[in-house]
Design an enzyme around this catalytic site. Sequence first.
Site, PDB file in Angstrom:
ATOM      1  N   GLU A   1      99.608  35.805  33.100  1.00 24.04           N
ATOM      2  CA  GLU A   1      98.294  35.175  32.896  1.00 24.04           C
ATOM      3  C   GLU A   1      97.918  34.426  34.150  1.00 24.04           C
ATOM      4  O   GLU A   1      98.692  33.610  34.640  1.00 24.04           O
ATOM      5  CB  GLU A   1      98.339  34.230  31.696  1.00 24.04           C
ATOM      6  CG  GLU A   1      98.539  34.991  30.395  1.00 24.04           C
ATOM      7  CD  GLU A   1      98.757  34.072  29.218  1.00 24.04           C
ATOM      8  OE1 GLU A   1      98.144  33.001  29.195  1.00 24.04           O
ATOM      9  OE2 GLU A   1      99.563  34.425  28.341  1.00 24.04           O
TER      10      GLU A   1
ATOM     11  N   CYS B   1      92.587  26.802  33.546  1.00 27.08           N
ATOM     12  CA  CYS B   1      92.199  28.168  33.919  1.00 27.08           C
ATOM     13  C   CYS B   1      90.935  28.574  33.178  1.00 27.08           C
ATOM     14  O   CYS B   1      90.209  29.461  33.593  1.00 27.08           O
ATOM     15  CB  CYS B   1      93.308  29.179  33.717  1.00 27.08           C
ATOM     16  SG  CYS B   1      94.584  28.677  32.620  1.00 27.08           S
TER      17      CYS B   1
END
Length: 1002
Positions: free
Chosen positions: A759, A793
């Site tokens: 990720e 993020c």
Amino acid sequence: MTYPTDTGRAGFLPVDPQLETAVRAEGERLLALMDAHPAPGIFSKKGAYARLMEWSMKDAAFKTQLFRFVDVLPALTSSADIVRHLQEYLGDKAVEINPALKTGLAAAAFAPGLVAGPVKAQVADMARQFVAGESPEDLVRQLRRNAKIGLATTIDLLGETVISEAEADAFLRRNLAVLDTVAAAIAEDSAPAFSDVGPGGPLPRLNLSVKISALTPDVHPADPDHSLAALKQRLRPVLRRAAEVGACVNFDMESYKLKELTLALFKSILEEEEFRRKPEVGIALQAYLRDCERDLRELIGWARGAGRPITVRLVKGAYWDYETIIARQRGWPVPVWSRKPESDANYEKLTCLLFDNADIAAPAFASHNVRTCAHAIVQAGRRGIDPRAYEFQALYGMADELKSALLRTGHRVREYCAVGALLPGMGYLVRRLLENTSNEGFLRARHTGAATREQLLRNPVEALAQAAPPKAAAAPPFRNAANTDFTLAASRERQRTALAGLQSHLGRRWPLVIGGRRITDREYVPSVNPAHPEQVVGYWARATIADAEAAVEAAHAARPSWRATPADARAAVLDRAADLMESRRFSLNALLILEAGKPWMEADGDVSEAIDFCRFYASEMRRLARPEITQATPGESCVQQWTPRGVGVSIAPWNFPLAILTGLTVAPLVAGNCVIMKPARQTSVIGAHLMEILTEAGLPPGVLSFLPCFGSDAGAHLAAHPRIDFYAFTGSRAVGCGLWATAGRTLPGQVNLKKVVCEMGGKNALVIDNDADLDEAVPAALASAFGYAGQKCSALSRLIVLDGIYGRFIERFLAACPTVPVGDPAVPGTIVNPVIDAAAQKSILGYIEQGKREATLAWQAALPEALLSSGGFYVPPTVFTECRPEHVIVREEIFGPVVSVLRARSLDEAFAWVNAADYALTGGLFSRSPGALARAREEMLVGNLYLNRGITGAIVERHPFGGFRMSGGGTKAGGRGYLENFLFPRAIAENTLRRGFTPEEE
Ligand SMILES: Cc1cc2nc3c(=O)[nH]c(=O)nc-3n(C[C@H](O)[C@H](O)[C@H](O)COP(=O)(O)OP(=O)(O)OC[C@H]3O[C@@H](n4cnc5c(N)ncnc54)[C@H](O)[C@@H]3O)c2cc1C
């Protein structure tokens, strides 16, 4: 704080038959007067409006659509937009409601004005039912009209939540202007109205109701001291002017999160010398709150102590649905009673408490419920209280028959008159519509004939006795941990204590842990506080390549017995770890605040998420451990079951230093793998705490090793190790792609193809449609962009605003930016903290310089000298406008509090820009068009799409998190299916046929 699931009914007033007879008689008297003198009201209006109300009450789906349409209408600027929304929300129903629209809708494509005009007029007409006018002059007219029939008035200026200082200033000016205009008008009028005279003589004829959310944007319930200071600054001029003109100021009560603050403000400002005696003041209290009685008692005690007479407006409360939904969403105790008669019964109990203290707290009963009013009248009579010593209050446009009946019976009545423009008035209008059509409400029951007179006047305690007890819902296998409610003083105190405790124990050394052994004789690396880099939070032992090798060995040695440990026992370790984290929540929060620079609420959310990962993956493993029948086939048993992949490495970033590290580590562990845990350099002390927690929770030695290290040596060694079967990685695109490439090469001696759960970053966009609700969109954009200094993020970095709303949005957004507090995360109200380290600071400042070259610097926070000289890694929140899709700042991930604003001509263009990014992590749309929302679901290609809300803050299970393209491999942390990344599926088929028979159960 926990509330009993039972109603606490025993605490309400016991049923007294004599009193009941009197209340019913009083109620009958009022109802008879109401029948004898019907007033034109919303239920009696003929035509389209009556039809709307009737349908809303019959059809819940229609009601939602209608109220949503009413809500968006004022924001629509063109006739074509109005027609489109009308069709999207109401479809054919629009014609059924108002047949006059038929011709117009048929011609809408050519002449949308034929429809838009009448529709606007119809909704404006509806709003006029509840809003007394737009200007102070309208208000004066209404006041005089009221006075003529004996009514007193309280004024409410529409315009609730303000999001910038400029809006708050404007609101303050409006309040002051109204006080002046109305005071001048009243001075010309000779006689006061009937309701403006109490037993002791005339009362203030000018009565102003204020909402604290309209006073300042600077309200942060977690930081009451700061909020109080900001609120007082704006309130003082109002109180001062009110004192000068002899007005009474009433504090309305809003949502529960503002309740403590409202009470604290009320008391503390009135303790200031200037306001000890003047002006007259009142405050609303909500009987639907379980803690209302406590608040009322405290308030009465305070008023007595201060020798300050006040008015208490007792209401049931206007936000019942909201409070219930929000508390359930957050896993907090629901603060309101769950059954309507409980609120009624509490109201009656508090009515008595008020009468018993009427000498210091003048009662004002704000209710449209005849039973509630009749009860108050009888209780006053029993105590020999002069009917003029208390008052009733009712809203403009509602319960006119009741107002007149109360006046006829010699009671004082005050009308609450909302005034202001239609646009800010919509929230108010929708609340009133909901109230009028509520299933539970008195008004609906009376006007639709849904209840008999007997039922309308029934004692609520009797109603409760006859009602079925509430059903207990079955417990789900997983429940999210609740974040701390920092509006509670006790929570803030615990957090402060934990912070102080940690501050006095900094600088500890944290060893490596390999195969259960603590290795202390290594080089120690300091980990510092980003807000005060001279402060070393702790030191971590730096692992060598040899340590990495030893950890691989230890993991392989521990592997067989861990794999053989029953899944339920493995899951139990995670459950225990979750409990330990919960029990250490405040000290973990403190550590996150100091080592990662996380503001209080962000740190607390991080800990909740870590707890959730443990509990969710534990429950997921229990589910997966049950072999799944692939197909029910006679004579053959066919199942799929899972086996662990082997040994892996978890590599976590510093931005969710506990949550992500926990998730990446415990998911493979509970699946039966052995793991080497590598925390981020900047937050390795948090990693060391996690290692302690998991060990204490019962992980056997070797199953997990703690290996803080540098990516360049021990980290690189693990990345290329043939005996590692998988990597659970979250971090930067550069490192992630590098790991993906390295893992793709099959090495000699390697048993499995390596799996990389990867990720990475995002370049997340929020689209603001032309019809967006800016009261919601602006705060959501601010929080998504600047919360935790943009270091999530999921953070917002591209704001794509449609042409038609661009000017309005940008004006409000830029005005609101300065309200976001920048500072030390140890201060509870901080939203923007320093970034993680000097390298991050330098990189973000570099992007800001780049932005200045390619776009327009529209706003940048001016950091106070104290922050600049603190040495903390602060970056001023910054907004660029005039951005283009090809700009560097629009394409590259910045990972800081920097927003690029783009102006799109259409949704097509906006969606194309969203999708043009290298990344596909989070994204969002603010729109009130069902059509646009439907398009976004299909066309905005991101891993986590958020509609009409902020784009950060994913919650385990509810929002499985992760993206694609350069954001990651499409895996969803915290979602179903995630554990399968760390398992191999195996299918097993057994022939169960023996000489022609199979076991019975088949
Ligand atoms: C003059 C005036 C001023 C007001 N000021 C405020 C204010 O400052 N703050 C504020 O919040 N409200 C305020 N209100 C709104 C007020 O809260 C509502 O109008 C009131 O709750 C309606 O109650 P009722 O007695 O008229 O009607 P009823 O129909 O008897 O009661 C409806 C109320 O019952 C409660 N209720 C509904 N369902 C349930 C349930 N399932 N379980 C428990 N309780 C339930 C809710 O409070 C709901 O509003 C004010 C109202 C008036 C008239």
